[in-house]
Scaffold this active site. Structure first.
Site, PDB file in Angstrom:
ATOM      1  N   ASP A   1      69.318 -28.737  -0.775  1.00 39.43           N
ATOM      2  CA  ASP A   1      68.536 -28.021   0.221  1.00 39.43           C
ATOM      3  C   ASP A   1      68.920 -26.799   0.711  1.00 39.43           C
ATOM      4  OD1 ASP A   1      66.342 -28.242   2.145  1.00 39.43           O
ATOM      5  OD2 ASP A   1      66.399 -30.107   2.898  1.00 39.43           O
TER       6      ASP A   1
ATOM      7  N   SER B   1      61.373 -34.730   6.539  1.00 34.69           N
ATOM      8  CA  SER B   1      60.962 -33.352   6.900  1.00 34.69           C
ATOM      9  C   SER B   1      60.548 -33.017   8.265  1.00 34.69           C
ATOM     10  CB  SER B   1      59.832 -32.818   5.630  1.00 34.69           C
ATOM     11  OG  SER B   1      59.786 -31.385   5.929  1.00 34.69           O
TER      12      SER B   1
ATOM     13  N   HIS C   1      64.855 -29.322  -1.102  1.00 40.36           N
ATOM     14  CA  HIS C   1      64.317 -30.028  -0.005  1.00 40.36           C
ATOM     15  C   HIS C   1      63.120 -31.051  -0.762  1.00 40.36           C
ATOM     16  CE1 HIS C   1      62.927 -30.937   4.032  1.00 40.36           C
ATOM     17  NE2 HIS C   1      61.949 -30.706   3.776  1.00 40.36           N
TER      18      HIS C   1
END
Length: 329
Positions: free
Chosen positions: A280, A143, A309
């Site tokens: 995602d 991330s 995600h």
């Protein structure tokens, strides 16, 4: 959101924690100041960090996500421990709270609104490694940590031996910037905490997928209140209790501003494993894969999951094994 998190939610500690040294705090840039990309200089930068394993000149550097911190043992039990990708019995693992964070390192509130960049954060991390006597690192980030890994590849090419980038593009798309813009607007419209709660709710919607919510947040937990509504309110309250709205604005702005060119990425010469996630919606797999294609020595692998995600937290499947194989080559 399930129990584990990489800066997205909280988790209970694993049954057996790997031995760690931390949290520790060191003050850097006492004698020579840090020059920020905006032109400002900083002295006496405080850095909070954890280490795992015996100190040595080579290490694995873990880069945390947006609302994460340096305590890897608390939020990544699938990856840290004996026989796992981050194995303190064989490796020296280092993780620091980023510049501008709110977990011990000099925070955004202390900087008085000075704009930060991901490269600024990498330079602070480099100074920490020098302090620890580390001369070479394998970098692992997911991330925001994955985007920060790109900054490390560009800012510290002499230090990085190889990198693993999970669920992150090299640069933010208009979609990702738009989500962050809405979150920051919420914070500015309702300072004092309420805006941060809304910002978190916006973010949580992008961390999952429609199918994931259908599976995990259907029905009602409280009569008359949809489960997803109570879930989002709960996530907002939790972040408000542990995070700083100035940090949220500063870090998301730094992510939005990080826009390396194709030429920048083409200059990276080390092996990089880039991991996309099939569902995602924040960083679509095709976008992550396209960024990987701009790296001369990259390989791409995709985690197939319905959980969006957050799948690298909720549903890692073979991801730890894939990362271990790449790091140990």
């Amino acid at each position: 959101m399930t129990a584990v998190f990489l800066g997205h939610s909280s988790s209970p500690l694993p049954a057996e924690e790997p031995a760690c040294s931390g949290p520790q705090t060191v003050t850097l840039f006492r004698h020579a100041p840090l020059l920020l990309d905006c032109g400002r200089v900083l002295s006496d930068v405080r850095v909070a960090f954890h280490t795992y394993g015996e100190a040595r000149e080579d290490a694995t550097l873990v880069l945390h996500a947006l609302t994460g911190d340096s305590a890897v043992h608390e939020w990544w039990p699938d990856f840290l421990g004996t026989g796992k990708p981050l194995d303190p019995s064989n490796d020296y693992v280092v993780c620091a709270n980023v510049l501008g964070g709110c977990a011990g390192t000099t925070g955004a509130g202390e900087l008085g609104g000075v704009p930060l960049t991901l490269r600024d954060m990498a330079r602070v991390g480099r100074a920490l490694l020098e302090h620890l006597g580390v001369r070479q690192v394998r970098v692992v980030g997911a991330s925001m940590g994955g985007m920060l890994a790109y900054a490390w590849l560009l800012e510290c090419p002499d230090l990085v031996e190889r990198a693993v980038i999970i669920g992150a593009p090299a640069r933010h798309s208009p979609w990702a910037i738009g989500l962050n813009t809405a979150a920051r607007s919420a914070i500015r419209a309702a300072p004092g905490g309420e805006g941060l709660k809304v910002a978190r709710q916006i973010a949580m919607l992008s961390y999952r997928s429609p199918e994931s919510f259908s599976r995990t947040q259907a029905g009602e937990r409280v009569p008359g209140v949809p489960a997803v509504t109570s879930y989002l309110h709960h996530q907002g309250e939790k972040l408000h209790a542990r995070f700083c709205e100035q940090t949220y604005c500063a870090l998301t702005a730094a992510m939005d501003a990080f826009q390396p060119t194709r030429a920048d990425l083409n200059a990276v010469r080390v092996p990089v494993l880039v991991v996309g996630i099939s569902s995602d919606v924040l960083y679509p797999a095709a976008e992550v894969r396209a960024c990987a294609g701009e790296l001369p020595r990259s390989e791409y692998w995709e985690l197939d999951s319905i959980h969006g995600h957050d799948a690298f937290l909720m549903d890692p499947q073979d991801l730890p094994e894939r990362v271990s194989e790449f790091l140990n080559r």
